[in-house]
Design an enzyme around this catalytic site. Structure first.
Site, PDB file in Angstrom:
ATOM      1  N   ARG A  32     -13.092   5.572  -2.384  1.00  0.00           N
ATOM      2  CA  ARG A  32     -11.929   4.650  -1.764  1.00  0.00           C
ATOM      3  C   ARG A  32     -12.341   3.267  -2.238  1.00  0.00           C
ATOM      4  NH1 ARG A  32      -8.565   5.871   1.972  1.00  0.00           N
ATOM      5  NH2 ARG A  32      -7.556   4.351   3.141  1.00  0.00           N
ATOM      6  N   CYS A  75       0.981  -1.357   0.018  1.00  0.00           N
ATOM      7  CA  CYS A  75       0.051  -0.035   0.161  1.00  0.00           C
ATOM      8  C   CYS A  75       0.862   1.429  -0.085  1.00  0.00           C
ATOM      9  CB  CYS A  75      -1.001   0.116   1.175  1.00  0.00           C
ATOM     10  SG  CYS A  75      -2.418   1.043   0.976  1.00  0.00           S
ATOM     11  N   HIS A 112      -3.539  -6.133   1.654  1.00  0.00           N
ATOM     12  CA  HIS A 112      -3.444  -6.461   2.920  1.00  0.00           C
ATOM     13  C   HIS A 112      -3.915  -7.711   3.269  1.00  0.00           C
ATOM     14  CE1 HIS A 112      -2.408  -2.256   3.592  1.00  0.00           C
ATOM     15  NE2 HIS A 112      -3.454  -1.811   3.034  1.00  0.00           N
TER      16      HIS A 112
END
Length: 734
Positions: free
Chosen positions: A598, A565, A676
């Site tokens: 997002r 990220c 993640h």
């Protein structure tokens, strides 16, 4: 304050318990109230459903108190709409980041809520730096009131190093790492900025924990006007002591006397499913609740110290919820410090994910009992416990599903206590032994070790002595900025690499590299750098840029990098936002821009150059190492230049940007990704690939040792993910 009083309670942990306590305090005082929290059936109604009731009460001019629990992300809206009279902000920690956002955004939301309700008296936890910072930012200090523990244990200072995942590790004003005179748990303590910019505020209510038993805590409260008020709280654990203190301070500000408040607190019971004990013909068990790392760490530590501890069960049962696929928080639970060598029962729809996490905490497979049927597993554990108690920790979904079934088969002490109190009786558990000592030495594998600053989040403490393992080879891993870039359970990647290296007879030596630490590229074969909030990335940015020559040298020499990220973004050329342009290292030919929305959810991609599987069952896909799973949560969109090599092709989720085409990027042995999860435990073949590349970097053509790892839990997690995503059984397209 008008005749109608509205009270809003928010925070990561303790909202429901504070509501329950306040309801009991006001009920004992004869004050009419309504609440969206219901004790009798563990039910929560939407706070928005009370808008009309509040308006009608105000129009009629009838006395009424409304006690409403609200989610952190919705707090500002409710504070403004209801023009709250009282506000309680408990603690703040990472929790459902896909729904609530990162902690920085939550802090801004809560601060804005306080500003939108300028008449509200605010009750804040002084011991939580994030909450105290919100209070410090409010201009009208007269309406800000704090509660906290009177003295934090100095001998707990060593424990702070286990929390590189600690919230609010740095001063919000100058960025310096906060220092502590003492801690109670996690980041709760007597903190201060070494530069003098911030410190724990003075408390309007201080409490002391005088002792703790299995079913209660003995507390002392000190108000400014009344001191040394002792009570027996029928809700054990330090976290509940904090909850009681919040409710007590609000009650005093409302106008109740200290005597009224203390009397009512002594008659409060925990909400159902939380510290709730059951007696059945088969044996005794206690239900506990936790849905995030902070609650899990505190509750699990409490359970394991009970004198009647006779077994541990854990349930993870989130399927069907909007946030069900994000289990990154499991890797922030400190299972590595679990001082318990007995069997652990695991149930729930996400039981394989929980079992995988425990295996990477070095819990032997033989100690894990997984079951489809919760009641059958409970019966087995009760049979073993005999006269002792089985402690069962469930998440919210599991508790709501199981408690009605359990209540139909066993007698709840809470129900019995409620009947006694409703009949005008009293309860006294003072004869119960008050102790803070562990009483499970007969099942201790070894004394619990306190971690030191060099223990690296439990990573180093997991490594046994090299001579004991007869390990012939060593690799070194540099973990960059673990104190700042740690938000999405990415430490699990380092735990995974360490354990899989040991299965091959390789010692993985983990060194944490923070700000101002030297980086010697000749030492390391592997590098890991995770993701964090924008503010945390800002803290490490200048130091990261200063380390650019060493990082470039390491990459060009063939060292292995895994960048998640934010770290992935900084390896590119630029990160463009509306306010600034951050220049990255330019190693990866890509640019990142702030996106319009997002990108959150499960991520699946096929590794670059790999052929799609011909067999599409969940089990077949799980065994195919080219299908990589993760969980993404990023606002930046990354765009690759024509010369860039993507990590893979997106099959589910977003990947680099809203086009949903490619994911991540590769240069030599540098892998950048938005996955993640943690990423490597769900993709064990990828972890082995990185280890082999690191081996080649260190040992050249020397044969890579064979693995002794068994990956059945990882394969089960992967298979369940493919089923959950609807991509198995022929649904996955070429």
């Amino acid at each position: 304050m008008g005749i109608v009083t509205t009270i809003l309670i928010t925070g990561t942990n303790g909202k429901t318990s504070i509501c329950h306590i306040l309801k009991e305090v006001f009920r004992q005082a004869g004050i009419p109230l309504q609440s969206n929290i219901h004790w009798h059936d563990d039910r929560t109604e939407r706070a928005a459903d009370y808008f009309t009731a509040v308006e009608e009460s105000r129009a009629r001019g009838e006395p009424m108190v409304y006690i409403l629990e609200v989610e952190e992300s919705e707090f500002a809206y409710f504070a403004e709409q209801l023009q709250a009279d009282f506000i309680v902000l408990a603690n703040l920690s990472r929790n459902q980041l896909n729904l609530y956002g990162e902690l920085d955004s939550l802090v801004s939301n809560l601060k804005r809520g306080l500003e939108l309700a300028p008449q509200a008296q605010a009750i804040l936890c002084a011991d939580d730096p994030l909450v105290a910072y919100i209070g410090a930012e409010i201009e009208d200090k007269e309406r800000i009131h704090y509660y906290g523990l009177d003295a934090h244990e100095l001998n707990e200072l060593d424990n702070r190093s286990e929390h590189f995942l600690i919230e609010a590790a740095h001063c919000n004003y100058c960025g310096a790492e906060l220092e502590y005179r003492g801690l109670s748990f996690s980041n709760f303590g007597d903190y201060y900025c070494p530069n003098g910019d911030f410190q724990r505020p003075e408390r309007d209510l201080e409490f002391s924990q005088l002792g703790e038993g299995q079913k209660c805590s003995r507390l002392r409260f000190d108000f400014p006007d009344v001191k040394n008020l002792e009570l027996e709280l029928l809700m054990p654990s330090l976290m509940n002591a904090y909850n009681a203190a919040a409710a007590a301070l609000l009650a005093r500000l409302f106008g109740l006397s200290a005597e009224q408040t203390i009397y009512a607190l002594g008659r409060c019971l925990p909400p159902r499913g939380r510290f709730e004990r059951f007696n059945s013909p088969m044996g005794n068990f206690c239900l506990l609740r936790a849905d995030n790392p902070e609650a899990y760490n505190a509750t699990l530590a409490w359970a394991l110290q009970q004198e009647d501890f006779g077994g541990l069960m854990l349930s993870l049962d989130q399927t069907g919820q909007e946030h069900s696929s994000d289990l990154s928080w499991l890797w922030d639970i400190l299972f590595e410090k679990l001082p318990f060598a007995g069997q652990i029962g695991i149930t729930g729809n996400r039981k394989y994910d929980l079992a995988l996490r425990l295996r990477y905490a070095s819990v032997a497979k033989g100690r894990l009992e997984l079951a489809q049927n919760d009641l059958e597993l409970l019966a087995r554990f009760l049979n073993r416990a005999k006269s002792k108690t089985v402690y069962w920790l469930l998440d919210k979904s599991g508790s709501h599903r199981m408690r009605p079934e359990l209540a139909a088969r066993a007698s709840s002490e809470l129900d019995q206590w409620r009947q006694i109190l409703n009949a005008g009786g009293s309860l006294s558990l003072g004869s119960a032994k008050m102790t803070g000592e562990c009483a499970y030495s007969e099942i201790h594998e070894q004394p619990e070790r306190k971690l030191t600053a060099k223990d690296s989040m439990g990573l180093v403490s997991l490594q046994r002595d090299r001579s004991e393992k007869n390990l012939d080879h060593r690799l070194r891993l540099a973990y960059l900025y673990p104190a700042e870039l740690n938000l999405y359970g990415d430490r699990g990647n380092v735990l995974c690499l360490g354990q899989r290296a040991r299965s091959r007879g390789i010692e993985l030596e983990v060194h944490t590299i923070g700000r101002k630490d030297e980086l010697n590229p000749s030492l390391y074969d592997l590098y890991f750098m995770g993701g964090g909030q924008d503010s945390d990335q800002g803290l490490v940015y200048q130091d990261f840029i200063q380390k650019a020559p060493e990082i470039r040298l390491a990459i060009e020499s063939g060292a292995v990098f895994l960048c998640i990220c934010g770290a992935y973004q900084l390896m590119g050329k630029h990160y463009l936002t509306a306010e600034q342009k951050l220049t990255g290292l330019g190693i990866l030919p890509l640019e990142t821009r702030a996106g319009e929305e997002r990108m959150v959810g499960e991520l699946l991609f096929l590794m670059n150059g790999a052929k799609p599987a011909t067999e599409r069952t969940a089990a077949d896909l799980a065994r195919d190492p080219n299908y990589l799973l993760g969980y993404e949560n990023h606002g930046g969109e990354t765009f690759l230049e024509a010369s860039a090599t993507p990590f893979g092709q997106v099959l589910y989720g977003y990947g680099n940007n809203l086009r949903r085409e490619n994911e991540g990027a590769i240069y030599k042995n540098l892998y950048g990704t938005y996955a993640h999860g943690a990423f490597l435990p769900r993709n064990p073949a990828m972890a082995d690939r990185l280890l082999e590349l690191a081996w080649r970097h260190r040992y050249g053509d020397l044969p890579f040792p064979k693995s002794q790892s068994a990956d059945e839990y990882a394969m089960a997690c992967r298979a369940e993910a493919f089923k959950r995503l609807g991509l198995s059984n022929g649904d996955l397209e070429d």
